[in-house]
Design an enzyme around this catalytic site. Structure first.
Site, short mmCIF file in Angstrom:
data_model
loop_
_atom_site.label_atom_id
_atom_site.label_comp_id
_atom_site.label_asym_id
_atom_site.label_seq_id
_atom_site.Cartn_x
_atom_site.Cartn_y
_atom_site.Cartn_z
N HIS A 70 0.95 -1.27 0.14
CA HIS A 70 0.17 -0.08 -0.10
C HIS A 70 0.92 1.23 0.02
O HIS A 70 1.94 1.24 0.75
CB HIS A 70 -0.96 -0.01 1.15
CG HIS A 70 -0.43 0.25 2.64
ND1 HIS A 70 -0.29 1.38 3.11
CD2 HIS A 70 -0.25 -0.32 3.57
CE1 HIS A 70 0.21 1.21 4.26
NE2 HIS A 70 0.35 -0.15 4.40
N ASP A 189 6.17 2.22 6.72
CA ASP A 189 4.77 1.66 6.51
C ASP A 189 4.00 2.45 5.70
O ASP A 189 3.32 3.58 6.17
CB ASP A 189 4.16 1.23 7.74
CG ASP A 189 2.71 0.76 7.67
OD1 ASP A 189 2.41 0.32 6.45
OD2 ASP A 189 2.09 0.77 8.68
N GLU A 219 -5.32 1.68 1.96
CA GLU A 219 -5.21 0.56 2.74
C GLU A 219 -5.42 0.76 4.36
O GLU A 219 -6.16 0.29 4.87
CB GLU A 219 -3.80 -0.11 2.62
CG GLU A 219 -3.74 -1.52 3.44
CD GLU A 219 -3.36 -1.72 4.88
OE1 GLU A 219 -3.11 -2.56 5.35
OE2 GLU A 219 -2.78 -0.19 5.19
N GLU A 220 -4.69 2.02 4.70
CA GLU A 220 -4.86 2.45 6.12
C GLU A 220 -6.15 2.49 6.69
O GLU A 220 -6.52 2.81 7.88
CB GLU A 220 -4.06 3.60 6.35
CG GLU A 220 -2.39 3.12 6.18
CD GLU A 220 -1.74 2.45 7.41
OE1 GLU A 220 -2.42 1.94 8.14
OE2 GLU A 220 -0.77 2.13 7.21
N GLU A 242 4.36 -6.00 3.84
CA GLU A 242 4.11 -5.02 5.06
C GLU A 242 5.32 -4.89 5.98
O GLU A 242 6.20 -5.41 5.83
CB GLU A 242 2.93 -5.67 5.82
CG GLU A 242 1.58 -5.37 5.30
CD GLU A 242 1.19 -3.90 5.69
OE1 GLU A 242 2.06 -3.36 6.21
OE2 GLU A 242 0.17 -3.39 5.32
N HIS A 323 4.27 2.82 13.01
CA HIS A 323 3.18 3.98 12.78
C HIS A 323 3.75 4.98 13.51
O HIS A 323 3.04 5.89 14.25
CB HIS A 323 1.62 3.50 13.29
CG HIS A 323 0.71 3.05 12.49
ND1 HIS A 323 -0.47 2.60 12.44
CD2 HIS A 323 1.15 2.27 11.14
CE1 HIS A 323 -1.05 2.13 11.51
NE2 HIS A 323 0.03 1.91 10.82
#
Length: 348
Positions: A70, A189, A219-220, A242, A323
């Site tokens: 993503h 990410d 995606e998130e 990922e 994150h």
């Protein structure tokens, strides 16, 4: 020798990181990815959901493999603008204000980008001030913070800053750093995984089956791009790239060994597909770790949960501070690419 040159890999990730792509407003990174695909001479397009897709034709087109990474990043979204021009926001994806700290953020307006300061209030205060409790008693949440731009509400309106405007970490704070064989950066990410897609597009030629390389959108916020792609295009096997969180609760070591997931919050991955990936890794002496994750989902697990694909796997690289300001070994990222490059050459 590593499968991918670390310096070149670092530069590729850096270029992607420095192109903003908050969920649903990914045009800036789309232009870069599509130019990269064009430079490599591969067939590529943007679909209606915003996925950037490259197709590597296979010898047998009756079977297909898709690899997703993503391209969207987490951040915040404008909720309200006060008459004085103070910008109030809420989270976009799994973002936390305390992770970013006070500092520059970019507000991506319809007509201009305006930088502001994510603000928490002063510290030299007593219990008479609302900020005192965040020093001693409670976690800081998005509803407790604001963005100072020193613009009037009219100036913000002129720039196209409105409810729904995306907010991301300011570009001058995004520049990745090299820590020996590690890379430290916001949005590894999943920009590091997109770098793997680009490396695969450069290396794959005449695979046994059709291979789709999908830089997936949104995606998130629910794997929206991947769900659309797998609904429109019949895919026999889906592998998501990922990050994998490093934490004491997981039996994962930091370093060069990628991680293959058996299960996450959305369900189990395909065991036979995982065994195939393990066999390829073993035959090439690529180190590989196995894990089950909580509070995690991928394009692959979500697409399989909703019945869009029958077989799915998730290959990841161990990452600190997920994150947040993430840190990952360049060797693990390179090994993900090496493993997938070999897997794409096997008969399925």
């Amino acid at each position: 020798m590593p499968f991918l040159n670390y310096d070149r890999l670092f530069d590729s990730i850096t270029e992607l990181v420095m192109h903003h792509s908050p969920s649903g407003m990914e045009t800036e990174v789309d232009r870069l990815i599509m130019q990269k695909f064009a430079d490599l001479g591969v067939e590529a397009w943007l679909d209606e959901a915003g996925n950037a897709i490259a197709k590597i034709p296979g010898i047998d087109s009756s079977y297909s493999l898709a690899i997703t990474a993503h391209k969207d990043e987490i951040g915040a979204i404008v909720k309200n603008i006060t008459p004085e021009g103070r910008v109030e926001v809420q989270r976009l994806g799994g973002a936390f204000p305390w992770v970013y700290g006070e500092g520059v953020v970019d507000l991506l307006g319809d007509r201009a980008t305006i930088s502001g300061i994510l603000s928490f209030g002063s510290r030299h205060v007593s219990h008479q001030s609302p900020q005192k409790v965040y020093q001693e008693e409670k976690a800081l949440k998005w509803e407790d913070v604001w963005i100072e731009t020193k613009c009037t509400s009219q100036q913000l309106e002129t720039a196209g800053i409105r409810p729904g405007t995306r907010v991301v970490v300011g570009k001058h704070r995004k520049q990745p750093i090299r820590l020996q064989d590690y890379i430290g950066s916001y949005t590894l990410d999943n920009k590091a995984s997109v770098a793997i897609l680009l490396a695969l597009a450069e290396r794959l030629q005449n695979p046994p089956v059709d291979v789709y390389l999908v830089a997936s959108a949104k995606e998130e916020v629910g794997a929206i791009g991947a769900l659309y792609f797998t609904q429109q295009q019949k895919i026999d096997v889906l592998i998501a790239l990922e990050i994998c969180p490093l934490s004491s609760e997981y039996p994962i070591d930091d370093g060069e060994a990628p991680v293959l997931l058996s299960q996450d919050s959305y369900g189990i991955y395909d065991e036979r597909l995982n065994l195939q990936l393990q066999e390829v890794a073993q035959s090439a002496n690529i180190p590989l770790q196995m894990a089950i994750l909580n509070s995690f989902g991928s394009d692959a697990s979500i697409a399989m949960k909703f019945g869009h694909v029958a077989k799915a796997a998730c290959l990841a690289f161990p990452t600190q501070n997920t994150h947040g300001y993430e840190i990952a070994h360049l060797g693990a990222i390179a090994n993900c690419c090496h493993l997938l490059s070999l897997f794409c050459q096997t008969r399925m």
